[in-house]
Design a protein around this motif. Structure first.
Motif, PDB file in Angstrom:
ATOM      1  N   LEU A 137       0.825  -1.202   0.000  1.00  0.00           N
ATOM      2  CA  LEU A 137       0.000   0.000   0.000  1.00  0.00           C
ATOM      3  C   LEU A 137       0.863   1.258   0.000  1.00  0.00           C
ATOM      4  O   LEU A 137       0.591   2.205  -0.738  1.00  0.00           O
ATOM      5  CB  LEU A 137      -0.941   0.002   1.198  1.00  0.00           C
ATOM      6  N   PHE A 138       1.921   1.268   0.807  1.00  0.00           N
ATOM      7  CA  PHE A 138       2.810   2.428   0.823  1.00  0.00           C
ATOM      8  C   PHE A 138       3.514   2.609  -0.521  1.00  0.00           C
ATOM      9  O   PHE A 138       3.652   3.727  -1.006  1.00  0.00           O
ATOM     10  CB  PHE A 138       3.836   2.306   1.933  1.00  0.00           C
ATOM     11  N   GLN A 139       3.936   1.530  -1.131  1.00  0.00           N
ATOM     12  CA  GLN A 139       4.597   1.627  -2.432  1.00  0.00           C
ATOM     13  C   GLN A 139       3.631   2.135  -3.502  1.00  0.00           C
ATOM     14  O   GLN A 139       3.999   2.951  -4.343  1.00  0.00           O
ATOM     15  CB  GLN A 139       5.169   0.269  -2.834  1.00  0.00           C
ATOM     16  N   PHE A 140       2.396   1.662  -3.462  1.00  0.00           N
ATOM     17  CA  PHE A 140       1.400   2.148  -4.417  1.00  0.00           C
ATOM     18  C   PHE A 140       1.148   3.639  -4.226  1.00  0.00           C
ATOM     19  O   PHE A 140       1.069   4.390  -5.201  1.00  0.00           O
ATOM     20  CB  PHE A 140       0.088   1.368  -4.270  1.00  0.00           C
ATOM     21  N   MET A 141       1.030   4.083  -2.968  1.00  0.00           N
ATOM     22  CA  MET A 141       0.778   5.500  -2.711  1.00  0.00           C
ATOM     23  C   MET A 141       1.954   6.362  -3.146  1.00  0.00           C
ATOM     24  O   MET A 141       1.761   7.440  -3.708  1.00  0.00           O
ATOM     25  CB  MET A 141       0.467   5.717  -1.229  1.00  0.00           C
ATOM     26  N   TRP A 142       3.183   5.927  -2.892  1.00  0.00           N
ATOM     27  CA  TRP A 142       4.354   6.702  -3.302  1.00  0.00           C
ATOM     28  C   TRP A 142       4.443   6.777  -4.829  1.00  0.00           C
ATOM     29  O   TRP A 142       4.780   7.811  -5.386  1.00  0.00           O
ATOM     30  CB  TRP A 142       5.620   6.102  -2.747  1.00  0.00           C
ATOM     31  N   THR A 143       4.155   5.682  -5.494  1.00  0.00           N
ATOM     32  CA  THR A 143       4.214   5.680  -6.955  1.00  0.00           C
ATOM     33  C   THR A 143       3.061   6.477  -7.548  1.00  0.00           C
ATOM     34  O   THR A 143       3.235   7.189  -8.537  1.00  0.00           O
ATOM     35  CB  THR A 143       4.176   4.236  -7.481  1.00  0.00           C
ATOM     36  N   TYR A 144       1.890   6.375  -6.952  1.00  0.00           N
ATOM     37  CA  TYR A 144       0.716   7.075  -7.452  1.00  0.00           C
ATOM     38  C   TYR A 144       0.876   8.590  -7.313  1.00  0.00           C
ATOM     39  O   TYR A 144       0.443   9.343  -8.168  1.00  0.00           O
ATOM     40  CB  TYR A 144      -0.518   6.603  -6.674  1.00  0.00           C
ATOM     41  N   MET A 146     -10.967  17.490  -9.837  1.00  0.00           N
ATOM     42  CA  MET A 146      -9.851  16.643 -10.245  1.00  0.00           C
ATOM     43  C   MET A 146      -9.101  16.090  -9.030  1.00  0.00           C
ATOM     44  O   MET A 146      -8.673  14.938  -9.032  1.00  0.00           O
ATOM     45  CB  MET A 146      -8.878  17.425 -11.134  1.00  0.00           C
ATOM     46  N   ALA A 147      -8.978  16.895  -7.985  1.00  0.00           N
ATOM     47  CA  ALA A 147      -8.327  16.417  -6.758  1.00  0.00           C
ATOM     48  C   ALA A 147      -9.154  15.312  -6.109  1.00  0.00           C
ATOM     49  O   ALA A 147      -8.595  14.321  -5.604  1.00  0.00           O
ATOM     50  CB  ALA A 147      -8.128  17.571  -5.785  1.00  0.00           C
ATOM     51  N   PHE A 148     -10.452  15.439  -6.135  1.00  0.00           N
ATOM     52  CA  PHE A 148     -11.322  14.401  -5.585  1.00  0.00           C
ATOM     53  C   PHE A 148     -11.197  13.105  -6.376  1.00  0.00           C
ATOM     54  O   PHE A 148     -11.117  12.012  -5.800  1.00  0.00           O
ATOM     55  CB  PHE A 148     -12.770  14.886  -5.575  1.00  0.00           C
ATOM     56  N   VAL A 149     -11.160  13.213  -7.693  1.00  0.00           N
ATOM     57  CA  VAL A 149     -10.991  12.026  -8.542  1.00  0.00           C
ATOM     58  C   VAL A 149      -9.624  11.389  -8.301  1.00  0.00           C
ATOM     59  O   VAL A 149      -9.475  10.167  -8.333  1.00  0.00           O
ATOM     60  CB  VAL A 149     -11.183  12.407 -10.032  1.00  0.00           C
ATOM     61  N   ALA A 150      -8.609  12.205  -8.018  1.00  0.00           N
ATOM     62  CA  ALA A 150      -7.272  11.675  -7.775  1.00  0.00           C
ATOM     63  C   ALA A 150      -7.179  10.941  -6.443  1.00  0.00           C
ATOM     64  O   ALA A 150      -6.380  10.018  -6.290  1.00  0.00           O
ATOM     65  CB  ALA A 150      -6.247  12.806  -7.809  1.00  0.00           C
ATOM     66  N   VAL A 151      -8.004  11.325  -5.478  1.00  0.00           N
ATOM     67  CA  VAL A 151      -7.921  10.739  -4.141  1.00  0.00           C
ATOM     68  C   VAL A 151      -8.806   9.497  -3.988  1.00  0.00           C
ATOM     69  O   VAL A 151      -8.543   8.650  -3.134  1.00  0.00           O
ATOM     70  CB  VAL A 151      -8.276  11.821  -3.089  1.00  0.00           C
ATOM     71  N   ILE A 152      -9.807   9.350  -4.820  1.00  0.00           N
ATOM     72  CA  ILE A 152     -10.758   8.237  -4.689  1.00  0.00           C
ATOM     73  C   ILE A 152     -10.075   6.861  -4.687  1.00  0.00           C
ATOM     74  O   ILE A 152     -10.372   6.037  -3.820  1.00  0.00           O
ATOM     75  CB  ILE A 152     -11.856   8.313  -5.776  1.00  0.00           C
ATOM     76  N   PRO A 153      -9.153   6.534  -5.618  1.00  0.00           N
ATOM     77  CA  PRO A 153      -8.533   5.204  -5.566  1.00  0.00           C
ATOM     78  C   PRO A 153      -7.751   4.953  -4.284  1.00  0.00           C
ATOM     79  O   PRO A 153      -7.763   3.835  -3.756  1.00  0.00           O
ATOM     80  CB  PRO A 153      -7.590   5.193  -6.776  1.00  0.00           C
ATOM     81  N   LEU A 154      -7.098   5.968  -3.743  1.00  0.00           N
ATOM     82  CA  LEU A 154      -6.350   5.796  -2.503  1.00  0.00           C
ATOM     83  C   LEU A 154      -7.280   5.541  -1.323  1.00  0.00           C
ATOM     84  O   LEU A 154      -6.985   4.705  -0.461  1.00  0.00           O
ATOM     85  CB  LEU A 154      -5.483   7.025  -2.238  1.00  0.00           C
ATOM     86  N   ILE A 155      -8.398   6.229  -1.284  1.00  0.00           N
ATOM     87  CA  ILE A 155      -9.357   6.020  -0.197  1.00  0.00           C
ATOM     88  C   ILE A 155      -9.956   4.624  -0.267  1.00  0.00           C
ATOM     89  O   ILE A 155     -10.069   3.923   0.740  1.00  0.00           O
ATOM     90  CB  ILE A 155     -10.455   7.104  -0.245  1.00  0.00           C
ATOM     91  N   ILE A 156     -10.332   4.196  -1.457  1.00  0.00           N
ATOM     92  CA  ILE A 156     -10.902   2.851  -1.624  1.00  0.00           C
ATOM     93  C   ILE A 156      -9.886   1.782  -1.239  1.00  0.00           C
ATOM     94  O   ILE A 156     -10.211   0.828  -0.529  1.00  0.00           O
ATOM     95  CB  ILE A 156     -11.394   2.657  -3.074  1.00  0.00           C
ATOM     96  N   LEU A 157      -8.652   1.957  -1.667  1.00  0.00           N
ATOM     97  CA  LEU A 157      -7.609   0.988  -1.333  1.00  0.00           C
ATOM     98  C   LEU A 157      -7.330   0.958   0.159  1.00  0.00           C
ATOM     99  O   LEU A 157      -7.152  -0.111   0.742  1.00  0.00           O
ATOM    100  CB  LEU A 157      -6.328   1.310  -2.114  1.00  0.00           C
ATOM    101  N   PHE A 158      -7.309   2.108   0.797  1.00  0.00           N
ATOM    102  CA  PHE A 158      -7.051   2.150   2.234  1.00  0.00           C
ATOM    103  C   PHE A 158      -8.142   1.450   3.013  1.00  0.00           C
ATOM    104  O   PHE A 158      -7.865   0.645   3.902  1.00  0.00           O
ATOM    105  CB  PHE A 158      -6.912   3.593   2.709  1.00  0.00           C
TER     106      PHE A 158
END
Length: 122
Positions: free
Chosen positions: A45-52, A92-104
């Motif tokens: 999860l941390f690696q995905f967030m850093w890369t994302y 656009m910021a909301f769309v960018a954060v949605i995958p991280l919230i779902i993954l978390f």
């Protein structure tokens, strides 16, 4: 992070498996890997967030504006010389954060499990 988690695992688990006749691969696959599941999910999860959220590597390697990542397009949409349309930027910021919230929230079970098992004394 994974090495520190592995150092916290009791060495007696490995030794008892070797005494029972398990090989190195079987000890890792059947004993250590299930115990490492919370730390593997955390590291992934941390690696995905850093890369994302990576800004500089995508700015260096991507040449076309059509192929920009979401975080790069979000940053480049803010210009000091032009008028900023905040509604579009926040959408656009909301769309960018949605995958991280779902993954978390989908991996939250493994975080709690990792915290619960890390405090045990044995």
């Amino acid at each position: 992070m994974l090495i520190q988690f592995m150092r916290g695992l009791p060495r007696e688990l490995d030794e008892s498996a070797y005494i029972d006749g398990c090989g190195t691969f079987r000890v890792f696959y059947q004993i250590l890997l299930p115990l490492m599941k919370p730390s593997l999910f955390s590291a992934a999860l941390f690696q995905f967030m850093w890369t994302y959220n990576d800004y500089f590597n995508s700015l260096i390697y991507i040449n076309s504006v059509k192929k920009y990542t979401v975080s790069l397009a979000l940053r480049l949409s803010l210009d000091a010389e032009s008028v900023v349309v905040w509604g579009k930027v926040l959408a656009m910021a909301f769309v960018a954060v949605i995958p991280l919230i779902i993954l978390f929230f989908s991996a939250q079970k493994y975080f709690v499990e990792g915290i619960a098992t890390s405090g045990l004394k044995g």
